[in-house]
Write a protein that holds these residues in place. Structure first.
Motif, short mmCIF file in Angstrom:
data_model
loop_
_atom_site.label_atom_id
_atom_site.label_comp_id
_atom_site.label_asym_id
_atom_site.label_seq_id
_atom_site.Cartn_x
_atom_site.Cartn_y
_atom_site.Cartn_z
N PRO A 34 -4.51 11.93 -3.67
CA PRO A 34 -4.67 11.85 -5.13
C PRO A 34 -3.74 12.81 -5.87
O PRO A 34 -3.26 12.51 -6.97
CB PRO A 34 -6.14 12.22 -5.35
CG PRO A 34 -6.58 12.92 -4.12
CD PRO A 34 -5.74 12.41 -2.99
N PHE A 72 -0.38 11.22 -6.01
CA PHE A 72 -0.45 10.04 -6.88
C PHE A 72 -0.39 10.45 -8.35
O PHE A 72 0.43 9.96 -9.13
CB PHE A 72 -1.75 9.29 -6.57
CG PHE A 72 -2.04 8.12 -7.48
CD1 PHE A 72 -1.33 6.94 -7.37
CD2 PHE A 72 -3.05 8.20 -8.43
CE1 PHE A 72 -1.60 5.86 -8.20
CE2 PHE A 72 -3.33 7.13 -9.26
CZ PHE A 72 -2.60 5.96 -9.15
N TRP A 89 -9.91 1.44 -7.28
CA TRP A 89 -10.17 0.18 -6.58
C TRP A 89 -11.58 -0.36 -6.80
O TRP A 89 -11.78 -1.57 -6.72
CB TRP A 89 -9.93 0.38 -5.07
CG TRP A 89 -8.47 0.45 -4.70
CD1 TRP A 89 -7.40 0.29 -5.53
CD2 TRP A 89 -7.93 0.68 -3.39
NE1 TRP A 89 -6.23 0.43 -4.84
CE2 TRP A 89 -6.51 0.67 -3.51
CE3 TRP A 89 -8.48 0.92 -2.12
CZ2 TRP A 89 -5.66 0.87 -2.42
CZ3 TRP A 89 -7.63 1.12 -1.03
CH2 TRP A 89 -6.24 1.09 -1.18
N TRP A 142 -11.00 2.95 3.87
CA TRP A 142 -10.16 3.50 2.79
C TRP A 142 -9.84 4.97 3.05
O TRP A 142 -8.73 5.43 2.83
CB TRP A 142 -10.86 3.35 1.43
CG TRP A 142 -10.85 1.94 0.92
CD1 TRP A 142 -10.30 0.85 1.52
CD2 TRP A 142 -11.42 1.46 -0.30
NE1 TRP A 142 -10.49 -0.27 0.77
CE2 TRP A 142 -11.17 0.07 -0.36
CE3 TRP A 142 -12.11 2.07 -1.35
CZ2 TRP A 142 -11.59 -0.72 -1.43
CZ3 TRP A 142 -12.53 1.28 -2.42
CH2 TRP A 142 -12.27 -0.10 -2.46
N ASP A 143 -10.87 5.73 3.51
CA ASP A 143 -10.63 7.14 3.81
C ASP A 143 -9.52 7.27 4.86
O ASP A 143 -8.70 8.18 4.80
CB ASP A 143 -11.91 7.81 4.33
CG ASP A 143 -12.93 8.04 3.20
OD1 ASP A 143 -12.52 7.91 2.02
OD2 ASP A 143 -14.09 8.33 3.49
N SER A 152 -14.05 9.48 -5.89
CA SER A 152 -12.67 9.90 -5.59
C SER A 152 -11.70 9.07 -6.44
O SER A 152 -12.05 8.02 -6.98
CB SER A 152 -12.37 9.68 -4.11
OG SER A 152 -12.19 8.29 -3.85
N TYR A 194 0.84 -1.20 0.00
CA TYR A 194 0.00 0.00 0.00
C TYR A 194 0.87 1.25 0.00
O TYR A 194 0.62 2.21 -0.73
CB TYR A 194 -0.98 0.02 1.18
CG TYR A 194 -1.72 1.32 1.20
CD1 TYR A 194 -2.66 1.59 0.21
CD2 TYR A 194 -1.40 2.32 2.11
CE1 TYR A 194 -3.30 2.81 0.15
CE2 TYR A 194 -2.03 3.55 2.06
CZ TYR A 194 -2.98 3.80 1.09
OH TYR A 194 -3.59 5.01 1.01
N PHE A 201 -5.10 8.44 1.49
CA PHE A 201 -4.60 8.45 0.11
C PHE A 201 -4.53 9.90 -0.41
O PHE A 201 -5.44 10.69 -0.20
CB PHE A 201 -5.54 7.63 -0.77
CG PHE A 201 -5.15 7.59 -2.22
CD1 PHE A 201 -4.10 6.78 -2.65
CD2 PHE A 201 -5.82 8.36 -3.17
CE1 PHE A 201 -3.74 6.73 -3.99
CE2 PHE A 201 -5.46 8.32 -4.51
CZ PHE A 201 -4.42 7.51 -4.92
N ILE A 232 -6.82 -4.00 1.19
CA ILE A 232 -7.06 -2.95 0.18
C ILE A 232 -7.73 -3.53 -1.07
O ILE A 232 -7.85 -4.74 -1.23
CB ILE A 232 -5.75 -2.25 -0.24
CG1 ILE A 232 -4.81 -3.23 -0.97
CG2 ILE A 232 -5.05 -1.63 0.96
CD1 ILE A 232 -3.63 -2.57 -1.66
N LEU A 274 -9.19 7.28 -5.51
CA LEU A 274 -8.96 5.95 -4.95
C LEU A 274 -10.13 5.01 -5.28
O LEU A 274 -9.93 3.85 -5.65
CB LEU A 274 -8.76 6.03 -3.43
CG LEU A 274 -8.18 4.75 -2.79
CD1 LEU A 274 -6.74 4.54 -3.25
CD2 LEU A 274 -8.25 4.82 -1.27
N GLU A 275 -11.34 5.52 -5.15
CA GLU A 275 -12.51 4.72 -5.53
C GLU A 275 -12.46 4.38 -7.02
O GLU A 275 -12.80 3.27 -7.42
CB GLU A 275 -13.81 5.50 -5.26
CG GLU A 275 -14.21 5.55 -3.79
CD GLU A 275 -15.43 6.46 -3.59
OE1 GLU A 275 -15.36 7.30 -2.70
OE2 GLU A 275 -16.42 6.31 -4.34
N ASP A 328 4.06 1.49 -6.60
CA ASP A 328 3.41 2.19 -7.70
C ASP A 328 4.40 2.77 -8.70
O ASP A 328 4.07 2.97 -9.87
CB ASP A 328 2.53 3.32 -7.16
CG ASP A 328 1.27 2.80 -6.49
OD1 ASP A 328 0.90 1.63 -6.75
OD2 ASP A 328 0.66 3.54 -5.70
#
Lengths: 456, 456
Positions: free
Chosen positions: A272, A275, A297, A265-266, A291, A187, A270, A397, A293-294, A425
């Motif tokens: 963004p 990222f 995933w 997850w929140d 979002s 992660y 994360f 995750i 991340l959503e 990543d």
């Protein structure tokens, strides 16, 4: 306690383990390109030979495509099925690599020492973390901590056409108490993860044919339909202004995100902006109401992975081409039905092709999403073993990538899979200059040694 | 009468003339690809040597690109400037050729004997029709029927970057009473033509950059903007549902078709179904309110000549690419301003590029349309000479292709141009298996012999 001795041996053996990995990385086992067929076989043979050195009776198992490697080693306790893939992605554009993709090297970078080579992270480096953990257990104790079946595939990067038939034919031999799959990321740099949600993947190739030969756009431009015009018009409508995929029925079976999972997850914090900033972007391009991340995933996507038509060399050529084609993939979640989406996509394209043009489709694989049964006790045993190795507690995750084998293990073998990986990543898998952190390799080996101990 | 003797000599000399053309066709003078630079020079040198054999003092004239060939021969009567180009189009896709594109051969086909080779029709075969006519006049009479300047270019297929500067620097030397350009088609198999309207050409290359590297669509698909998605969305909007180009201001300067010209064109009995049917199509794809013939001769167009992005090899690769690009050309008519359209196109693209992506443009040439002054007496002299050679009366026509040199002759040299050519629509110029009918070559030589006689 033998775990401590095994971990100490792993530390001492790291240079030799790295050199063994380099041997495997030197084999250009690009599965999607027929020119590398023999190299794929050579990689499989290398694995059989290497497994023999740690007491595993393994063999090549031929398929219509590239061979599987299957090896068994007896042991007490649960039966574990370990999966990795020895094939790698193509390397083009080759000119963007700073070195030969198949001449691995250790490099010191700002973020630490890395192993640079195609396949270092995806997936040769990852699969060797498990093999090296077993080697240390075998060397230190003369046996494995539990019964293990090794299962390596050579077609993961080309849609795994032989996988399901092979699983069906060998279900009795491969069925296990739990499957371990090493093809995912951490992660964070210090936070390991077990993936419990994986997107599915549907791959389609579309070719539009207009005139029956390439034409001069001066003579024919205007009256003759240009297949690139048709293709761009169709694919330009694949997303609406809000980033949603426009193929009818595409969102059937997409679940709302469980509120509990969303709050966990929140809590991961994360970022963004960071990222996207890491690859030179700033704005999340997917569905506006979800979002970033959503989006990765838990939301499905459509991407055009390749497009080609007409003259694309140096200079200019006023050709009106006969054909244009594109490769399109869909990441799927929840209960989305890959075959229904394929049908709907093809119908949606056909409806937009002018009467004068032809369209053909080529199937590049279809697999649904996977959601793991985290109530299996192995999940919590593994999570605690991982948490003992890494600075931060291990997380459950989702993952944006598609690892259909997890779903196939469940549907064909009735075996639940734990996806645990040590990639990052920024490993640039599928891109030029792929790397695997030496720390990922080292702690990865140690992690598997601990997990095997915990499961046993 | 010496014309009859010249024509008889042409008939007798046809096999030797064909072999001379084959020598030139064997030189792969692809001007757009830097790898063929030396071959372009070799083709120019071949022409200089060949002109010397018919008493023309010619030489290579260096430019920043490929050299020009200029040769002079004295004579009584008007001063004629003859233009052709010795460079050819690229040959890819090479696998669609039935023979080596640079190994010319005579082939018997259902529609007669043809010369098969890249450049046979565009433009080596055509330019040699004029040279062979001059050779016959020289052999038969010891001189040319009028004063002639030969002018051969080697950059016509790559946008003619050196042409205008060269014309400006050598205007005094090249200015003539009339220019003859042999790079166009017959109207029909038995009907010769003089082109009086030519479309202009604007070439643009667009490259969209999204992420700063190629990404894995599993990790980044959704949040990361895909440049192929951006490019297809923009280019998919280049035409509206009625086939009109949507770039703002594109139709500024497009004249309505003169009713007189329209009725002369209607009288030609053009068969759009047969025209499109010859290349496997059936419906005119351009502006719905204009006939197919009008679309080609008198209406502007936009065509995507090439598009490339992501993975386009065998198999599948779930890459989310960093870049995608396209080559786009516009055929222009009337008073359309190529530079204003370039600006408008670029602004139109930029407006549609998301904030996160970058766009770059590359210029591939810009030239306006040409309309010839048919009241120059040479037009009617040539039309009658052509009509004497061919079964059907010669026609004044428009042409969809762009031959910017005609406009440059007018603007720089103040010399009117007559475009007379013997190619056919099915010659597959710019495509695999290009050919030139032996009958085009033979009657083409005879036509020029007659025209030179008529002009003198």
């Amino acid at each position: 306690m033998s775990l401590d001795a095994v971990l100490a041996r792993i530390d001492a053996d790291l240079p030799a383990a790295t050199e063994r990995l380099f041997e495997l990385l030197r084999i250009p086992s690009i599965s999607t390109d027929p020119a590398y067929k023999d190299e794929c076989r050579r990689a499989a043979e290398w694995l059989v030979a290497d497994l023999a050195t740690i007491g595993v009776e393994a063999g090549l198992r031929d398929t219509p495509g590239h061979p599987m490697v299957v090896g068994h080693v007896p042991g007490d306790g649960p039966h574990v099925l370990f999966y990795g893939h020895y094939d790698v992605q193509p390397v083009d554009p080759l000119e963007l690599w700073d070195r030969d993709p198949f001449d691995p090297a250790l490099e010191d970078t700002e973020s630490g020492r890395v192993i640079r080579a195609r396949g270092s992270s995806d997936d040769k480096g990852q699969l060797m973390t498990f093999v090296e953990a077993c080697r240390a257990w075998h060397a230190e104790t003369g046996r494995m901590p539990c019964r293990i079946t090794f299962f390596f595939e050579g077609e993961e990067e080309s849609g795994s056409p032989s996988l399901v038939p092979f699983l069906k034919e060998n279900a009795e031999e491969l069925r296990a108490d739990v499957a371990l799959i090493c093809d995912t990321t951490l992660y964070g740099t210090e936070t390991p993860a077990i993936v419990t949600m994986l997107r599915g993947l549907l791959g389609e190739e579309v070719e539009i044919t207009g005139p029956d030969r390439d034409l001069h756009s001066g003579f024919f431009g205007g009256p003759a339909m240009n297949p690139i015009r048709v293709l761009t018009r169709i694919l330009g409508n694949l997303h609406d202004d809000a980033g949603r995929v426009t193929v009818p029925g595409f969102y059937d079976g997409v679940p709302d995100l469980d509120p509990g999972l969303r709050s966990r997850w929140d809590a991961l914090g994360f970022d963004p902006t960071g990222f996207l900033g890491s690859v030179g972007l700033g704005l999340a391009a997917g569905e506006a109401e979800h979002s970033a991340l959503e989006q990765i995933w838990s939301r499905p996507t459509a991407e055009i992975n390749g497009i080609l038509g007409g003259y694309t060399g140096a200079g200019f050529k006023t050709v009106l081409p006969s054909r244009a084609s594109a490769k399109v993939s869909f990441r799927l979640v929840g209960d989305q039905d890959p075959l229904a989406i394929r049908d709907s996509f093809r119908a949606w394209v056909r409806d937009q092709v002018p009467e004068d043009c032809k369209v053909t489709f080529r199937d590049h694989g279809a697999s649904g999403a996977s959601v793991m049964a985290t109530d299996h006790p192995a999940f919590e045993q593994a999570r605690q073993a991982l948490s003992a190795e890494w600075p931060q507690e291990a997380a459950y995750i989702g993952a944006g990538g598609s690892i259909p084998v997890a779903g196939h293990f469940k549907s064909v073998l009735d075996t639940d899979a734990m996806l645990i990986g040590f990639a990052k990543d920024d490993d640039q898998i599928h891109s030029p200059n792929e790397k695997y952190d030496l720390d990922s390799f080292h702690r990865g080996i140690r992690s598997w040694a601990r997990i095997l101990d915990a499961l046993a």
